[in-house]
Write a protein that holds these residues in place. Sequence first.
Motif, PDB file in Angstrom:
ATOM      1  N   VAL A 114      41.251 -13.167 -10.000  1.00 11.99           N
ATOM      2  CA  VAL A 114      40.468 -14.379 -10.275  1.00 11.99           C
ATOM      3  C   VAL A 114      39.101 -14.012 -10.849  1.00 11.99           C
ATOM      4  CG1 VAL A 114      39.302 -16.350  -9.206  1.00 11.99           C
ATOM      5  CG2 VAL A 114      41.640 -15.777  -8.540  1.00 11.99           C
ATOM      6  N   ILE A 115      38.443 -13.036 -10.219  1.00 12.51           N
ATOM      7  CA  ILE A 115      37.112 -12.614 -10.669  1.00 12.51           C
ATOM      8  C   ILE A 115      37.183 -12.063 -12.090  1.00 12.51           C
ATOM      9  CG2 ILE A 115      35.290 -10.884 -10.317  1.00 12.51           C
ATOM     10  CD1 ILE A 115      35.778 -11.265  -7.275  1.00 12.51           C
ATOM     11  N   TYR A 116      38.236 -11.297 -12.376  1.00  6.61           N
ATOM     12  CA  TYR A 116      38.394 -10.718 -13.706  1.00  6.61           C
ATOM     13  C   TYR A 116      38.435 -11.836 -14.754  1.00  6.61           C
ATOM     14  CZ  TYR A 116      39.923  -7.256 -17.171  1.00  6.61           C
ATOM     15  OH  TYR A 116      39.997  -6.426 -18.261  1.00  6.61           O
ATOM     16  N   ARG A 117      39.220 -12.864 -14.480  1.00  2.46           N
ATOM     17  CA  ARG A 117      39.332 -13.982 -15.418  1.00  2.46           C
ATOM     18  C   ARG A 117      37.996 -14.713 -15.587  1.00  2.46           C
ATOM     19  NH1 ARG A 117      44.055 -15.650 -12.699  1.00  2.46           N
ATOM     20  NH2 ARG A 117      46.004 -15.117 -13.739  1.00  2.46           N
ATOM     21  N   SER A 121      35.890 -14.821 -19.085  1.00  2.96           N
ATOM     22  CA  SER A 121      35.696 -16.097 -19.785  1.00  2.96           C
ATOM     23  C   SER A 121      34.287 -16.657 -19.601  1.00  2.96           C
ATOM     24  CB  SER A 121      36.717 -17.125 -19.277  1.00  2.96           C
ATOM     25  OG  SER A 121      36.545 -17.353 -17.885  1.00  2.96           O
ATOM     26  N   ASP A 122      33.434 -15.922 -18.875  1.00  2.00           N
ATOM     27  CA  ASP A 122      32.065 -16.355 -18.586  1.00  2.00           C
ATOM     28  C   ASP A 122      32.053 -17.751 -17.958  1.00  2.00           C
ATOM     29  OD1 ASP A 122      29.356 -16.076 -18.381  1.00  2.00           O
ATOM     30  OD2 ASP A 122      28.923 -16.761 -20.426  1.00  2.00           O
ATOM     31  N   SER A 123      32.952 -17.956 -17.024  1.00  2.00           N
ATOM     32  CA  SER A 123      33.023 -19.225 -16.307  1.00  2.00           C
ATOM     33  C   SER A 123      32.815 -18.968 -14.816  1.00  2.00           C
ATOM     34  CB  SER A 123      34.370 -19.915 -16.548  1.00  2.00           C
ATOM     35  OG  SER A 123      35.446 -19.067 -16.202  1.00  2.00           O
ATOM     36  N   TYR A 124      32.672 -20.044 -14.054  1.00  2.00           N
ATOM     37  CA  TYR A 124      32.378 -19.911 -12.629  1.00  2.00           C
ATOM     38  C   TYR A 124      33.376 -20.712 -11.784  1.00  2.00           C
ATOM     39  CZ  TYR A 124      27.892 -17.866 -13.935  1.00  2.00           C
ATOM     40  OH  TYR A 124      26.929 -17.051 -14.453  1.00  2.00           O
ATOM     41  N   ALA A 125      33.534 -20.282 -10.549  1.00  2.00           N
ATOM     42  CA  ALA A 125      34.352 -21.019  -9.593  1.00  2.00           C
ATOM     43  C   ALA A 125      33.684 -20.904  -8.229  1.00  2.00           C
ATOM     44  CB  ALA A 125      35.771 -20.453  -9.524  1.00  2.00           C
TER      45      ALA A 125
END
Length: 390
Positions: A114-117, A121-125
């Motif tokens: 998950v962190i890799y993605r 993609s320079d996105s956050y969760a």
Amino acid sequence: MASRAAELFSEIDKLRVQLLLNVEGKTDCQYVEEEISHREILAHIENVIQGIVTSLSKNEAPVLTLPNRSSWANVSFDSAVGLQMSSGSSVTTIRSDCASSVTKFAQILKILSVIYRLVLSDSYATKRDIYYNNTQLFGSQKTVDGIVDDVSCMLKVPRRSLHVLATSKGLISGDLCYMEEDGTRIDCHSRSAAVAVSSNIAGIRNIVSSAKFVMIVEKDATFQRLLDDDFCSKLSPCIIITGKGVPDVNSRLMVRKLWDTLRIPIFALVDADPHGIEIMCIYKYGSVAMSFEAHSLTVPSVMWLGLLPSDLQRLQVPVDALIPLTERDKSKLNSLLKRPYLTSQSDWQKEMELMQQSKVKAEIQSLAAIAPDFLTNTYLPNKLHYGGWV
């Protein structure tokens, strides 16, 4: 388990290919400026996955080794930093072929994926997003919280750089304005309602404040009382913040951000009991569990304003407002007195020894037994005037 691991880092391999394709479309200058920190994080994750791939290629069960975040053996004390992880002498081994750790092995791989993605993609969760993405695997939100910290420690990457955000529980109010990363302007001056501490402290910019000091307040109830009494403007322009008990990381990051930006005195207002003292120590010196991020979480300049055990005698707080120490309190107090940072805090040590001798504790609210408005109209003004802070 081997097939599950292979599936997960096969997915990460695809992301690595995607990264290479993305880089081809950029100039070297753009890549260095925008992606260098991302590339380092991705490389750390790829190294972990490569180790797993190598083990599988040799027909060996993959193993992950994590520094033990609950061991004092891995922690040293620096008065300028606080408690910091200094070694990995105590480690936890997570084996893929062991019934007691195979689930955690899978959980770590999933979160790495998950962190890799997210980084790619320079996105956050949020950690909550991660949990609900696979509730069956993780079982509880607490599991996700712990593993994200384990991964941060294992990769030696600050948690905020992993693009995983935590919901803040802290509140802040007073003479403070700043800009959130998305451009939202936050004004903390309102006396009717506090502002929730940001979930992305690193993104805060353009901080404006005329505050003379910051006061950390242990409890939400005390914080609300100060807010209702308009404490931040009556006495002197100031900022008050609470983590509502044991502080979350965002509340600690915010206190550190204020210190780095404003360089004004920071005080702690906590109960005169072992629990309150430990909470203050977390802000000032950090915790063993998060010692790998000490440089961004601790504020060694924090001063203990109150409630002091010596105040109980000096102010003659009514006996019926005092509470006898429990056996658990006594054990906590003994533990605190053995902490490495107490050797540099002789005044704190004396206060704790006084608590040991008196065998009583008191909450901040006990001052109301003297007068309903004693805290805001007498106690805090006198403390701050006496110290020359206002």
